[in-house]
Design an enzyme around this catalytic site. Structure first.
Site, PDB file in Angstrom:
ATOM      1  N   ASP A  21       0.860  -1.180   0.000  1.00  0.00           N
ATOM      2  CA  ASP A  21       0.000   0.000   0.000  1.00  0.00           C
ATOM      3  C   ASP A  21       0.896   1.230   0.000  1.00  0.00           C
ATOM      4  O   ASP A  21       1.825   1.320   0.814  1.00  0.00           O
ATOM      5  CB  ASP A  21      -0.872   0.028   1.257  1.00  0.00           C
ATOM      6  CG  ASP A  21      -1.989  -1.007   1.229  1.00  0.00           C
ATOM      7  OD1 ASP A  21      -1.928  -1.934   0.402  1.00  0.00           O
ATOM      8  OD2 ASP A  21      -2.916  -0.887   2.048  1.00  0.00           O
ATOM      9  N   ASP A  29     -15.535  -3.869   0.556  1.00  0.00           N
ATOM     10  CA  ASP A  29     -14.894  -3.441   1.798  1.00  0.00           C
ATOM     11  C   ASP A  29     -16.002  -3.136   2.798  1.00  0.00           C
ATOM     12  O   ASP A  29     -16.804  -2.221   2.571  1.00  0.00           O
ATOM     13  CB  ASP A  29     -14.046  -2.193   1.537  1.00  0.00           C
ATOM     14  CG  ASP A  29     -13.036  -2.394   0.409  1.00  0.00           C
ATOM     15  OD1 ASP A  29     -12.547  -3.531   0.248  1.00  0.00           O
ATOM     16  OD2 ASP A  29     -12.735  -1.427  -0.310  1.00  0.00           O
TER      17      ASP A  29
HETATM   18  O1  LIG Z   1      -5.915  -1.039   1.786  1.00  0.00           O
HETATM   19  C1  LIG Z   1      -6.174  -0.166   2.627  1.00  0.00           C
HETATM   20  O2  LIG Z   1      -5.614  -0.128   3.753  1.00  0.00           O
HETATM   21  C2  LIG Z   1      -7.179   0.895   2.296  1.00  0.00           C
HETATM   22  C3  LIG Z   1      -7.477   1.833   3.247  1.00  0.00           C
HETATM   23  C4  LIG Z   1      -8.384   2.821   2.971  1.00  0.00           C
HETATM   24  C5  LIG Z   1      -8.986   2.855   1.735  1.00  0.00           C
HETATM   25  C6  LIG Z   1      -8.705   1.934   0.789  1.00  0.00           C
HETATM   26  C7  LIG Z   1      -7.792   0.928   1.040  1.00  0.00           C
HETATM   27  N1  LIG Z   1      -7.461  -0.046   0.132  1.00  0.00           N
HETATM   28  C8  LIG Z   1      -7.818  -0.288  -1.192  1.00  0.00           C
HETATM   29  O3  LIG Z   1      -8.479   0.738  -1.903  1.00  0.00           O
HETATM   30  C9  LIG Z   1      -9.484   0.119  -2.664  1.00  0.00           C
HETATM   31  C10 LIG Z   1     -10.598   1.034  -2.946  1.00  0.00           C
HETATM   32  O4  LIG Z   1     -10.197   2.103  -3.762  1.00  0.00           O
HETATM   33  P1  LIG Z   1     -11.350   2.896  -4.549  1.00  0.00           P
HETATM   34  O5  LIG Z   1     -12.467   3.037  -3.592  1.00  0.00           O
HETATM   35  O6  LIG Z   1     -11.693   2.041  -5.719  1.00  0.00           O
HETATM   36  O7  LIG Z   1     -10.728   4.184  -4.913  1.00  0.00           O
HETATM   37  C11 LIG Z   1      -9.931  -1.023  -1.800  1.00  0.00           C
HETATM   38  O8  LIG Z   1     -10.606  -2.006  -2.500  1.00  0.00           O
HETATM   39  C12 LIG Z   1      -8.641  -1.522  -1.249  1.00  0.00           C
HETATM   40  O9  LIG Z   1      -7.996  -2.388  -2.161  1.00  0.00           O
END
Ligand SMILES: O=C(O)c1ccccc1N[C@@H]1O[C@H](COP(=O)(O)O)[C@@H](O)[C@H]1O
Length: 241
Positions: free
Chosen positions: A11, A130
């Site tokens: 990340d 999520d």
């Molecule tokens: O992985 C994390 O810790 C995380 C924390 C906060 C937000 C997102 C996070 N992870 C990844 O981001 C995607 C979502 O991104 P989007 O909403 O498509 O822009 C999520 O699926 C995690 O893989």
């Protein structure tokens, strides 16, 4: 029977590899250069890397060029995630050479576009579910995005090829995966499920391996690897079928 696929997570926030606790901004622990981290997982035997642009997920910037250079430097397959919400960001993500993208917010806020890209790109598109409880989280997990089961039913009808299921309350906490949630999702889809959030031990990975026949295809592992709760070779040995 196939082995559980392990996807070490890288990340990225502000150009650094980080881990958050429950996805909350401000809880970062930094682990240095993302390319070095990704190459270390590759050298340790990973077949996949789960690569996340956290700044894009939070809507506060991007690490797009850096992530493209990481994908380009790796020989292993990459699941690319964070801030992929429209044609422009999707085209940029897919053009890195990643194997697939993971769509979170856009699957909740732009279902028409999400259905279009599922139809167009097939298994190069996974959807991230999520959740806190059974409520989906969007926009860096800062906003509620609807009911898990309603959204899953919609995605099923659209032919979504794979789900990445994250219990946000477990993510980065080393408290063990949400096995019941994973079993419930697997019971409602024939599509493969990637488990994310909470892995803390080799025993957790063995438990997730036992869910392979139910549809759990893989597990994203983050904090446990960075905190050296176990090594990646130990993890790969633990899940070998
Ligand atoms: O992985 C994390 O810790 C995380 C924390 C906060 C937000 C997102 C996070 N992870 C990844 O981001 C995607 C979502 O991104 P989007 O909403 O498509 O822009 C999520 O699926 C995690 O893989």
């Amino acid at each position: 029977m196939s082995s559980l696929v392990l996807l070490p997570a890288v990340d990225v926030a502000d150009g650094q590899a980080v881990r958050l606790v429950q996805g909350e901004a401000g809880t970062e622990t930094s682990y240095g250069d993302p390319l070095a981290a990704a190459l270390a997982w590759q050298e340790a035997g990973a077949e996949w890397v789960h690569l996340v642009d956290l700044d894009a997920a939070f809507g506060r910037g991007t690490n797009r060029e850096l992530l493209a250079s990481v994908v380009g430097a790796l020989d292993v397959q990459v699941e690319l995630s964070g801030g992929i919400r429209d044609d422009e960001s999707l085209t940029a993500a897919l053009s890195t050479g990643c194997r697939r993208v993971n769509i979170g917010t856009a699957a909740l806020e732009d279902p028409v576009w999400c259905a279009k890209i599922i139809a167009e790109y097939g298994d190069r598109v996974a959807v991230g579910l999520d959740v806190r409880g059974t409520t989906l989280a969007a926009r860096g997990w800062t906003r509620e995005g609807g009911d898990l089961w309603e959204v899953l039913d919609r995605l099923e009808s659209e032919g979504c090829s794979r789900y990445v299921v994250t219990d946000v309350t477990k993510d980065g906490t080393l408290r063990g995966p949400n096995v019941e949630l994973l079993r419930q999702v697997c019971a409602r889809t024939e599509r493969p499920v990637i488990a994310s959030g909470g892995v803390s031990s080799l025993d957790d990975l063995r438990v997730l391996s036992s869910l392979v026949p139910e549809g759990v295809e893989g597990a994203i592992v983050g904090k446990a690897l960075y905190a050296q709760a176990f090594t990646l070779p130990e993890a790969l040995a633990a899940v070998a079928a």
